[in-house]
Design a protein around this motif. Sequence first.
Motif, PDB file in Angstrom:
ATOM      1  N   MET A 141     -15.180   5.518   8.117  1.00  0.00           N
ATOM      2  CA  MET A 141     -13.853   5.673   8.701  1.00  0.00           C
ATOM      3  C   MET A 141     -13.957   6.340  10.074  1.00  0.00           C
ATOM      4  O   MET A 141     -14.851   7.163  10.317  1.00  0.00           O
ATOM      5  N   THR A 142     -13.045   6.006  10.965  1.00  0.00           N
ATOM      6  CA  THR A 142     -12.975   6.601  12.307  1.00  0.00           C
ATOM      7  C   THR A 142     -11.548   7.048  12.587  1.00  0.00           C
ATOM      8  O   THR A 142     -10.596   6.617  11.906  1.00  0.00           O
ATOM      9  N   ASP A 143     -11.386   7.896  13.593  1.00  0.00           N
ATOM     10  CA  ASP A 143     -10.040   8.321  13.969  1.00  0.00           C
ATOM     11  C   ASP A 143      -9.194   7.140  14.445  1.00  0.00           C
ATOM     12  O   ASP A 143      -7.999   7.051  14.135  1.00  0.00           O
ATOM     13  N   ASP A 144      -9.818   6.221  15.190  1.00  0.00           N
ATOM     14  CA  ASP A 144      -9.083   5.054  15.679  1.00  0.00           C
ATOM     15  C   ASP A 144      -8.586   4.200  14.521  1.00  0.00           C
ATOM     16  O   ASP A 144      -7.440   3.727  14.515  1.00  0.00           O
ATOM     17  N   LEU A 176       0.829  -1.191   0.000  1.00  0.00           N
ATOM     18  CA  LEU A 176       0.000   0.000   0.000  1.00  0.00           C
ATOM     19  C   LEU A 176       0.873   1.255   0.000  1.00  0.00           C
ATOM     20  O   LEU A 176       2.013   1.236   0.484  1.00  0.00           O
ATOM     21  N   PRO A 177       0.365   2.365  -0.533  1.00  0.00           N
ATOM     22  CA  PRO A 177       1.162   3.597  -0.602  1.00  0.00           C
ATOM     23  C   PRO A 177       1.416   4.173   0.785  1.00  0.00           C
ATOM     24  O   PRO A 177       0.616   3.982   1.717  1.00  0.00           O
ATOM     25  N   ALA A 178       2.514   4.898   0.925  1.00  0.00           N
ATOM     26  CA  ALA A 178       2.791   5.606   2.177  1.00  0.00           C
ATOM     27  C   ALA A 178       1.652   6.579   2.443  1.00  0.00           C
ATOM     28  O   ALA A 178       1.063   7.153   1.518  1.00  0.00           O
ATOM     29  N   LEU A 179       1.347   6.752   3.705  1.00  0.00           N
ATOM     30  CA  LEU A 179       0.119   7.448   4.068  1.00  0.00           C
ATOM     31  C   LEU A 179       0.396   8.728   4.855  1.00  0.00           C
ATOM     32  O   LEU A 179       1.054   8.694   5.903  1.00  0.00           O
ATOM     33  N   SER A 180      -0.104   9.845   4.342  1.00  0.00           N
ATOM     34  CA  SER A 180      -0.116  11.094   5.096  1.00  0.00           C
ATOM     35  C   SER A 180      -1.413  11.167   5.891  1.00  0.00           C
ATOM     36  O   SER A 180      -2.421  10.568   5.507  1.00  0.00           O
ATOM     37  N   SER A 181      -1.422  11.896   6.975  1.00  0.00           N
ATOM     38  CA  SER A 181      -2.651  12.081   7.743  1.00  0.00           C
ATOM     39  C   SER A 181      -3.637  12.923   6.949  1.00  0.00           C
ATOM     40  O   SER A 181      -3.245  13.671   6.044  1.00  0.00           O
ATOM     41  N   TRP A 182      -4.904  12.818   7.294  1.00  0.00           N
ATOM     42  CA  TRP A 182      -5.892  13.606   6.565  1.00  0.00           C
ATOM     43  C   TRP A 182      -5.671  15.100   6.806  1.00  0.00           C
ATOM     44  O   TRP A 182      -5.950  15.924   5.928  1.00  0.00           O
ATOM     45  N   THR A 183      -5.133  15.475   7.972  1.00  0.00           N
ATOM     46  CA  THR A 183      -4.865  16.888   8.234  1.00  0.00           C
ATOM     47  C   THR A 183      -3.720  17.408   7.355  1.00  0.00           C
ATOM     48  O   THR A 183      -3.753  18.553   6.901  1.00  0.00           O
ATOM     49  N   GLU A 184      -2.721  16.562   7.106  1.00  0.00           N
ATOM     50  CA  GLU A 184      -1.639  16.958   6.199  1.00  0.00           C
ATOM     51  C   GLU A 184      -2.173  17.098   4.777  1.00  0.00           C
ATOM     52  O   GLU A 184      -1.822  18.046   4.055  1.00  0.00           O
ATOM     53  N   SER A 186     -13.272  21.200  -3.269  1.00  0.00           N
ATOM     54  CA  SER A 186     -12.035  20.456  -3.530  1.00  0.00           C
ATOM     55  C   SER A 186     -11.039  20.566  -2.386  1.00  0.00           C
ATOM     56  O   SER A 186     -10.093  19.773  -2.321  1.00  0.00           O
ATOM     57  N   ILE A 187     -11.247  21.544  -1.514  1.00  0.00           N
ATOM     58  CA  ILE A 187     -10.248  21.781  -0.467  1.00  0.00           C
ATOM     59  C   ILE A 187     -10.810  21.655   0.942  1.00  0.00           C
ATOM     60  O   ILE A 187     -10.062  21.748   1.908  1.00  0.00           O
ATOM     61  N   TRP A 188     -12.117  21.414   1.083  1.00  0.00           N
ATOM     62  CA  TRP A 188     -12.664  21.373   2.434  1.00  0.00           C
ATOM     63  C   TRP A 188     -12.333  20.045   3.115  1.00  0.00           C
ATOM     64  O   TRP A 188     -11.764  19.137   2.516  1.00  0.00           O
ATOM     65  N   GLU A 189     -12.672  19.965   4.398  1.00  0.00           N
ATOM     66  CA  GLU A 189     -12.303  18.806   5.199  1.00  0.00           C
ATOM     67  C   GLU A 189     -12.827  17.504   4.610  1.00  0.00           C
ATOM     68  O   GLU A 189     -12.139  16.473   4.619  1.00  0.00           O
ATOM     69  N   ILE A 190     -14.048  17.534   4.071  1.00  0.00           N
ATOM     70  CA  ILE A 190     -14.627  16.311   3.502  1.00  0.00           C
ATOM     71  C   ILE A 190     -13.777  15.802   2.348  1.00  0.00           C
ATOM     72  O   ILE A 190     -13.572  14.594   2.191  1.00  0.00           O
ATOM     73  N   THR A 213     -11.965  12.210   2.249  1.00  0.00           N
ATOM     74  CA  THR A 213     -12.284  11.313   1.129  1.00  0.00           C
ATOM     75  C   THR A 213     -10.995  10.842   0.457  1.00  0.00           C
ATOM     76  O   THR A 213     -10.819   9.650   0.157  1.00  0.00           O
ATOM     77  N   ILE A 214     -10.081  11.767   0.222  1.00  0.00           N
ATOM     78  CA  ILE A 214      -8.796  11.420  -0.388  1.00  0.00           C
ATOM     79  C   ILE A 214      -7.993  10.502   0.534  1.00  0.00           C
ATOM     80  O   ILE A 214      -7.356   9.543   0.082  1.00  0.00           O
ATOM     81  N   PHE A 215      -8.034  10.784   1.840  1.00  0.00           N
ATOM     82  CA  PHE A 215      -7.332   9.930   2.802  1.00  0.00           C
ATOM     83  C   PHE A 215      -7.826   8.493   2.709  1.00  0.00           C
ATOM     84  O   PHE A 215      -7.013   7.540   2.703  1.00  0.00           O
ATOM     85  N   VAL A 216      -9.133   8.291   2.626  1.00  0.00           N
ATOM     86  CA  VAL A 216      -9.685   6.933   2.557  1.00  0.00           C
ATOM     87  C   VAL A 216      -9.217   6.231   1.284  1.00  0.00           C
ATOM     88  O   VAL A 216      -8.889   5.040   1.301  1.00  0.00           O
ATOM     89  N   MET A 217      -9.161   6.953   0.178  1.00  0.00           N
ATOM     90  CA  MET A 217      -8.655   6.356  -1.060  1.00  0.00           C
ATOM     91  C   MET A 217      -7.207   5.905  -0.891  1.00  0.00           C
ATOM     92  O   MET A 217      -6.836   4.800  -1.314  1.00  0.00           O
ATOM     93  N   LEU A 218      -6.388   6.748  -0.286  1.00  0.00           N
ATOM     94  CA  LEU A 218      -5.003   6.369  -0.035  1.00  0.00           C
ATOM     95  C   LEU A 218      -4.912   5.212   0.961  1.00  0.00           C
ATOM     96  O   LEU A 218      -4.081   4.314   0.823  1.00  0.00           O
ATOM     97  N   TYR A 219      -5.768   5.233   1.958  1.00  0.00           N
ATOM     98  CA  TYR A 219      -5.746   4.222   3.008  1.00  0.00           C
ATOM     99  C   TYR A 219      -5.944   2.817   2.437  1.00  0.00           C
ATOM    100  O   TYR A 219      -5.275   1.861   2.841  1.00  0.00           O
TER     101      TYR A 219
END
Length: 373
Positions: free
Chosen positions: A63-66, A3-11, A30-34, A38-44
Amino acid sequence: MTLPALSSWTEIHSRLPVIFPEGQANREHSIWEIAAKTIFVMLYVGAIENADRWIRPDQVTRMTDDQAAQTDDGARDGWAVASIKPSKADVAGRWYAVNTRESIRDDTIRYALIQNGAVIERPGLPTTSPAGRYALQAGFAELLAPGLDEAAFHAKATAWREKHLSVGALARIAIVRKGATRGGEYELVTFPNGETRRMSPGASTDISKAVIEVFATKFLEKPGVIALSESGNKVVARDDELAKAIGLTIPADKSLPDIVLVDLGPAHPLMVFIEVVHTDGPVNDARKTALLQIAEGAGFAPDHVAFVTAYLDRASATFRKTVSSLAWGSYAWFASEPDNLIVFSGQPLPIEGGTDFDARRNEAGTAGRNART
């Protein structure tokens, strides 16, 4: 599969405004938190172009923070399989409610990230299929790799935009960026007759310059500038001879808008009142009424007068703030999208066969011919 290296959703969230700068279409979504989550989950789950892995919008809601903190491949693969299985069980700490999946799909994925080249859709998948259908475009995913230093990230983001965005999209970004800058002692504005005037630099001047140099030539047959003012009602130029020729008395007070244009092409000239809006002051109903009285005093019937509010960009907070107050029977024009007008029609049906400006010129020409017969 690794799997690809993962940045946090905040990053990810912090990088999106750089990737999608001011002037980008549908930038807000395109830039809001959602979008970041969404992009984080795709990378995850490894949903990246050519990996044949895809997500569904409801996975973002699950998805959850945990779970996001569990970044080893085993945990990520396990969640990717489990999160796509139907389940009526509640998910403790879920990022979003179940009923937000349609908004994630439409507002964020379809109309923002896909349109801006960041997300691809799985080809050949039936509309009713429950399988995942969205993944990150490969080059875009590279912009989100952890450990990129700032200089490398900005360079990669610029290269990605130049490769994946249209010429029109890039031009819009460039125009909006220019409007947000300051510099120099003055801005030189060139009138349709070739004369030039100096104006103080700034966003309002950039819009005024675009109106004089671009709008006037695109939408008027034979344009002339009757009056041009800066913020603070400083008169930059006024053509009393031209005003006198069409019967217009230019008030010495503050009642005129920022720009007054005239189209001398039709048999009966078309007068165009323009308010330049960087922060406030659009053509609302009260303003339109006051300007119409000035025009009627010069013998201009309502059909021979147009009212325009000019903005830098359609996605700006200023337009969103003022659009509800724009007068019916007026227009909105954007320096970043110069070929188009928004028409706030006061007619029960749209006019066919050209723009509303074309229709007004035609009416003016007919009126002029009738007056001569």
